[in-house]
Design a protein around this motif. Structure first.
Motif, PDB file in Angstrom:
ATOM      1  N   HIS A 127      71.141  11.886  50.559  1.00 40.25           N
ATOM      2  CA  HIS A 127      71.079  10.554  49.972  1.00 40.25           C
ATOM      3  C   HIS A 127      70.420  10.613  48.596  1.00 40.25           C
ATOM      4  O   HIS A 127      70.932  10.071  47.604  1.00 40.25           O
ATOM      5  CB  HIS A 127      70.302   9.627  50.913  1.00 40.25           C
ATOM      6  CG  HIS A 127      70.350   8.178  50.524  1.00 40.25           C
ATOM      7  ND1 HIS A 127      69.562   7.227  51.129  1.00 40.25           N
ATOM      8  CD2 HIS A 127      71.086   7.518  49.591  1.00 40.25           C
ATOM      9  CE1 HIS A 127      69.808   6.052  50.586  1.00 40.25           C
ATOM     10  NE2 HIS A 127      70.730   6.203  49.650  1.00 40.25           N
ATOM     11  N   VAL A 128      69.290  11.307  48.526  1.00 47.56           N
ATOM     12  CA  VAL A 128      68.565  11.447  47.264  1.00 47.56           C
ATOM     13  C   VAL A 128      69.445  12.104  46.209  1.00 47.56           C
ATOM     14  O   VAL A 128      69.584  11.606  45.082  1.00 47.56           O
ATOM     15  CB  VAL A 128      67.275  12.271  47.474  1.00 47.56           C
ATOM     16  CG1 VAL A 128      66.630  12.606  46.129  1.00 47.56           C
ATOM     17  CG2 VAL A 128      66.292  11.538  48.370  1.00 47.56           C
ATOM     18  N   LEU A 129      70.056  13.235  46.570  1.00 48.26           N
ATOM     19  CA  LEU A 129      70.787  14.025  45.586  1.00 48.26           C
ATOM     20  C   LEU A 129      72.098  13.377  45.166  1.00 48.26           C
ATOM     21  O   LEU A 129      72.507  13.496  44.007  1.00 48.26           O
ATOM     22  CB  LEU A 129      71.035  15.424  46.137  1.00 48.26           C
ATOM     23  CG  LEU A 129      69.766  16.272  46.312  1.00 48.26           C
ATOM     24  CD1 LEU A 129      70.082  17.574  47.029  1.00 48.26           C
ATOM     25  CD2 LEU A 129      69.105  16.549  44.965  1.00 48.26           C
ATOM     26  N   MET A 130      72.765  12.680  46.080  1.00 44.68           N
ATOM     27  CA  MET A 130      74.021  12.025  45.690  1.00 44.68           C
ATOM     28  C   MET A 130      73.768  10.927  44.668  1.00 44.68           C
ATOM     29  O   MET A 130      74.591  10.705  43.767  1.00 44.68           O
ATOM     30  CB  MET A 130      74.733  11.462  46.918  1.00 44.68           C
ATOM     31  CG  MET A 130      75.329  12.530  47.820  1.00 44.68           C
ATOM     32  SD  MET A 130      76.287  11.872  49.215  1.00 44.68           S
ATOM     33  CE  MET A 130      77.859  11.524  48.416  1.00 44.68           C
ATOM     34  N   LYS A 135      65.799  11.298  37.227  1.00 45.29           N
ATOM     35  CA  LYS A 135      64.736  12.286  37.410  1.00 45.29           C
ATOM     36  C   LYS A 135      63.942  12.033  38.680  1.00 45.29           C
ATOM     37  O   LYS A 135      63.471  12.954  39.330  1.00 45.29           O
ATOM     38  CB  LYS A 135      63.786  12.259  36.212  1.00 45.29           C
ATOM     39  CG  LYS A 135      64.401  12.760  34.916  1.00 45.29           C
ATOM     40  CD  LYS A 135      63.388  12.732  33.788  1.00 45.29           C
ATOM     41  CE  LYS A 135      64.010  13.246  32.494  1.00 45.29           C
ATOM     42  NZ  LYS A 135      63.030  13.211  31.369  1.00 45.29           N
ATOM     43  N   GLU A 136      63.801  10.766  39.029  1.00 46.72           N
ATOM     44  CA  GLU A 136      62.944  10.404  40.157  1.00 46.72           C
ATOM     45  C   GLU A 136      63.771  10.138  41.413  1.00 46.72           C
ATOM     46  O   GLU A 136      64.947   9.795  41.346  1.00 46.72           O
ATOM     47  CB  GLU A 136      62.113   9.155  39.815  1.00 46.72           C
ATOM     48  CG  GLU A 136      61.279   9.279  38.550  1.00 46.72           C
ATOM     49  CD  GLU A 136      60.268  10.387  38.625  1.00 46.72           C
ATOM     50  OE1 GLU A 136      59.757  10.656  39.738  1.00 46.72           O
ATOM     51  OE2 GLU A 136      59.989  11.005  37.581  1.00 46.72           O
ATOM     52  N   THR A 137      63.111  10.274  42.553  1.00 51.65           N
ATOM     53  CA  THR A 137      63.761   9.953  43.826  1.00 51.65           C
ATOM     54  C   THR A 137      63.989   8.451  43.910  1.00 51.65           C
ATOM     55  O   THR A 137      63.057   7.668  43.735  1.00 51.65           O
ATOM     56  CB  THR A 137      62.880  10.402  45.003  1.00 51.65           C
ATOM     57  OG1 THR A 137      62.725  11.818  44.950  1.00 51.65           O
ATOM     58  CG2 THR A 137      63.519  10.011  46.333  1.00 51.65           C
ATOM     59  N   PRO A 138      65.210   8.019  44.150  1.00 53.87           N
ATOM     60  CA  PRO A 138      65.493   6.576  44.205  1.00 53.87           C
ATOM     61  C   PRO A 138      64.800   5.922  45.397  1.00 53.87           C
ATOM     62  O   PRO A 138      64.642   6.532  46.461  1.00 53.87           O
ATOM     63  CB  PRO A 138      67.011   6.506  44.350  1.00 53.87           C
ATOM     64  CG  PRO A 138      67.416   7.846  44.849  1.00 53.87           C
ATOM     65  CD  PRO A 138      66.419   8.827  44.335  1.00 53.87           C
ATOM     66  N   GLU A 139      64.406   4.680  45.208  1.00 53.65           N
ATOM     67  CA  GLU A 139      63.726   3.938  46.263  1.00 53.65           C
ATOM     68  C   GLU A 139      64.652   3.758  47.470  1.00 53.65           C
ATOM     69  O   GLU A 139      65.818   3.421  47.331  1.00 53.65           O
ATOM     70  CB  GLU A 139      63.299   2.566  45.731  1.00 53.65           C
ATOM     71  CG  GLU A 139      62.488   1.751  46.730  1.00 53.65           C
ATOM     72  CD  GLU A 139      62.059   0.407  46.159  1.00 53.65           C
ATOM     73  OE1 GLU A 139      61.506  -0.403  46.921  1.00 53.65           O
ATOM     74  OE2 GLU A 139      62.282   0.178  44.953  1.00 53.65           O
ATOM     75  N   GLY A 140      64.108   4.007  48.638  1.00 56.50           N
ATOM     76  CA  GLY A 140      64.866   3.823  49.872  1.00 56.50           C
ATOM     77  C   GLY A 140      65.658   5.038  50.306  1.00 56.50           C
ATOM     78  O   GLY A 140      66.200   5.067  51.412  1.00 56.50           O
ATOM     79  N   ALA A 141      65.752   6.066  49.470  1.00 55.92           N
ATOM     80  CA  ALA A 141      66.483   7.285  49.848  1.00 55.92           C
ATOM     81  C   ALA A 141      65.586   8.136  50.742  1.00 55.92           C
ATOM     82  O   ALA A 141      64.486   8.500  50.357  1.00 55.92           O
ATOM     83  CB  ALA A 141      66.898   8.059  48.606  1.00 55.92           C
ATOM     84  N   GLU A 142      66.084   8.462  51.947  1.00 53.12           N
ATOM     85  CA  GLU A 142      65.241   9.099  52.956  1.00 53.12           C
ATOM     86  C   GLU A 142      65.520  10.577  53.158  1.00 53.12           C
ATOM     87  O   GLU A 142      64.627  11.328  53.522  1.00 53.12           O
ATOM     88  CB  GLU A 142      65.424   8.383  54.303  1.00 53.12           C
ATOM     89  CG  GLU A 142      65.138   6.902  54.275  1.00 53.12           C
ATOM     90  CD  GLU A 142      65.506   6.244  55.591  1.00 53.12           C
ATOM     91  OE1 GLU A 142      64.703   6.331  56.523  1.00 53.12           O
ATOM     92  OE2 GLU A 142      66.604   5.668  55.690  1.00 53.12           O
TER      93      GLU A 142
END
Length: 567
Positions: free
Chosen positions: A13-16, A2-9
């Motif tokens: 990157h976020v969606l994959m 559900k949340e944006t992963p840490e370090g994804a810019e």
């Protein structure tokens, strides 16, 4: 997730990661999970089909290579720390190995052993193989990694003309590949190979998060990467301002454009940078405006030099009489080449060839001579187009492919020769053609998403249809959902069923996040009405179709969507 992963810019990157396509093992290394692997394999299949259609033959080369190959071509030093190499013990000896960052050396040695006659050529070989590079700053998900999947092809020909034909086949194949993948791409001119001419093109996907810059003209469709882009003719060729007296000023510790501007209270576009290069080991001065950057490819072509490099500090001091940061054209005894824009400048600021000193109000002809004016800088936004009377614009972009005329660099180094029709030995002429398979997915997602998730085309979607039963505890709902799934699958549709015992809202959210093109909702209310709800991912509104004949209708819709993408 559900949340944006840490370090994804960036969005891809976020969606994959959030959609469960990939999982990060460490910086620069990712595991492909079931959904992501399906999409990756689809991209591979498209690439393979178009490579075969273009006459290329698939091979598989080892990722593990002897370091001696890289030493023979000089690329061990050229790659530097990017080349992952190490020593292993084998019985009583030590063996030095490298992981292939690319495969020119390996493929050329293979050809050197197996091709000996012009009758065996032309030949184009390709592979889809993992590459390894010690990326110092892995970022942007799978766009910049230490381990990545590449399709690399290599053509082997008997002449420059034959290489041109092989090159054109690959160029056309690349266009078909990226069209089929649903990418909005831009072929741009790139730096030429050793043969010269327009010998290289990059395939770029315009994206605000792209790490490369491309220069385009929206009027005549001229496009090139910044390294290659030309600039058009200027209307002003002579300065219009009246020349002021040349004056030398103190500029303590001001070596950079920014420092000089701060010290003298001037603007970068009022300055001239003097760069000392070694062209075929001979010093030459290149002048560009203070807010511009010299382009080494252009400088090398203008000078017709085989090698070009910035001069070391000791050479700069020998040529100018001053340490690095204070070079200027006044009094220089080496050839001086200036960018076209410098011709229109008057009363400029430049180095005085003396430590901590700069000139103000310097002027061409009166204070220094220029041997030649030429296009020797990077193109910038607003420059005149070299093909028409309009101006250029800059766009950020992601590189997904590159076609390149290599010439004989590797075949010379690795003795890849053939006997011609007269029994004379000749060197094989090569081309190379790369596609980043991972980059296809990332650039597609980067340019095809919304706030809810990915928007896949049919061609690369992990599945084409998602069947969503609203309440898995209701037997009639599940029976119909499973029947739809099985019959669609039997009809050749790639279908996934969400049989989780979860709330409808959760299922819909996940469906949008994953981005499967067509969603079919099965619920008790629709069952009672004899209808199914369907929604295309790229559309905002849902619609209904009768349950009776639904499989045939859905199969037709999917087939039409596939055909529409192909067209």
């Amino acid at each position: 997730m559900k949340e944006t992963p840490e370090g994804a810019e960036i969005p891809s990157h976020v969606l994959m990661i959030r959609a469960g396509l990939v999982g990060q093992v460490m910086a620069g290394a990712y595991s492909y999970l079931p959904l992501g692997l399906r999409s990756l394999k689809k991209a591979e299949r498209i690439v393979r089909e178009e490579m075969e259609r273009a006459g290329a033959i698939e091979v598989l080369l080892p990722a593990l290579t002897p370091i001696s190959l890289w030493e023979r071509t000089g690329r061990r030093e050229a790659f530097g720390s990017v080349l992952i190499n190490f020593k292993v013990r084998r019985q009583n000896r030590e063996v030095h190995l490298a992981l292939g960052p690319t495969h020119e050396e390996v493929i050329t040695e293979l050809i050197a052993h197996h091709v000996s006659s012009y009758r065996q050529l032309p030949l184009t070989l390709y592979q889809i193989q993992t590459k390894f590079r010690n990326e110092e700053r892995p970022r942007f998900g799978v766009l910049r990694t230490s381990e990545f999947l590449m399709k690399d092809a290599y053509s082997f020909d008997t002449s420059v003309e034959a290489l041109g034909r092989s090159y054109d086949k690959m160029y056309e194949a690349y266009c078909r590949i990226f069209d089929r993948c649903g990418l909005k791409y831009l072929p741009v001119e790139a730096e030429s190979g050793p043969i010269g001419g327009d010998a290289s093109h990059e395939f770029m996907v315009p994206s605000e998060n792209g790490e490369d810059l491309v220069v385009v003209c929206d009027s005549c469709e001229y496009a090139a990467n910044q390294e290659r882009a030309e600039t058009g003719e200027r209307k002003t060729t002579k300065p219009e301002a009246e020349a002021k007296p040349l004056t030398k000023l103190d500029t303590p510790d001001a070596r950079t454009i920014e420092q000089v501007c701060k010290t003298l209270k001037c603007k970068p576009h009022r300055m001239v940078k003097t760069l000392i290069y070694l062209a075929d080991e001979k010093p030459v001065a290149i002048l560009v405006r203070g807010d511009h950057e010299a382009n080494e490819g252009k400088v090398r072509r203008v000078l017709e030099a085989t090698t070009l490099e910035l001069a070391p500090p000791e050479t700069i001091e020998e040529v100018t009489g001053a340490p690095v940061g204070f070079a200027g054209p006044v009094g220089l005894k080496v050839p001086i080449i200036a960018d076209h824009d410098v011709a229109a400048m008057a009363n400029v600021v430049l180095g005085a060839n003396e430590a901590d000193k700069h000139y103000v109000n310097a002027n061409i002809e009166r204070d220094f001579k220029v041997e030649r004016f030429a296009d020797v800088r990077n193109a910038t936004e607003g420059d005149p187009c070299p093909r028409c009377d309009k101006t250029l614009t800059m766009k950020a972009a992601i590189e997904v492919g590159h076609v390149f005329k290599l010439g004989t660099k590797y075949s010379d180094a690795l003795s890849a020769k053939f006997l011609d029709a007269q029994e004379h030995q000749q060197t094989i002429i090569m081309g190379c053609y790369g596609i980043g398979i991972n980059r296809i997915l990332a650039s597609l997602i980067e340019t095809n998403h919304d706030d809810d998730g990915i928007i896949w085309p049919m061609a690369l979607a992990p599945y084409e249809v998602l069947v969503v039963p609203l309440n898995v505890s209701q037997q009639p709902v599940m029976e119909l959902a499973e029947k739809l799934h099985d019959e669609l699958q039997a009809a050749g549709v790639e279908v996934l069923i969400d049989d989780r015992d979860a709330r409808p809202g959760v299922k819909f959210k996940d469906a949008d996040l994953i981005g499967i093109p067509l969603r079919i909702v099965v619920g008790q209310r629709g069952l009672d009405a004899g209808e199914l709800e369907l929604k295309w991912r790229h559309k905002s509104d849902a619609e209904s179709i009768p349950i009776e004949g639904a499989v045939e209708e859905l199969t037709r819709m999917v087939a039409a969507a596939r055909d529409g993408e192909q067209k």
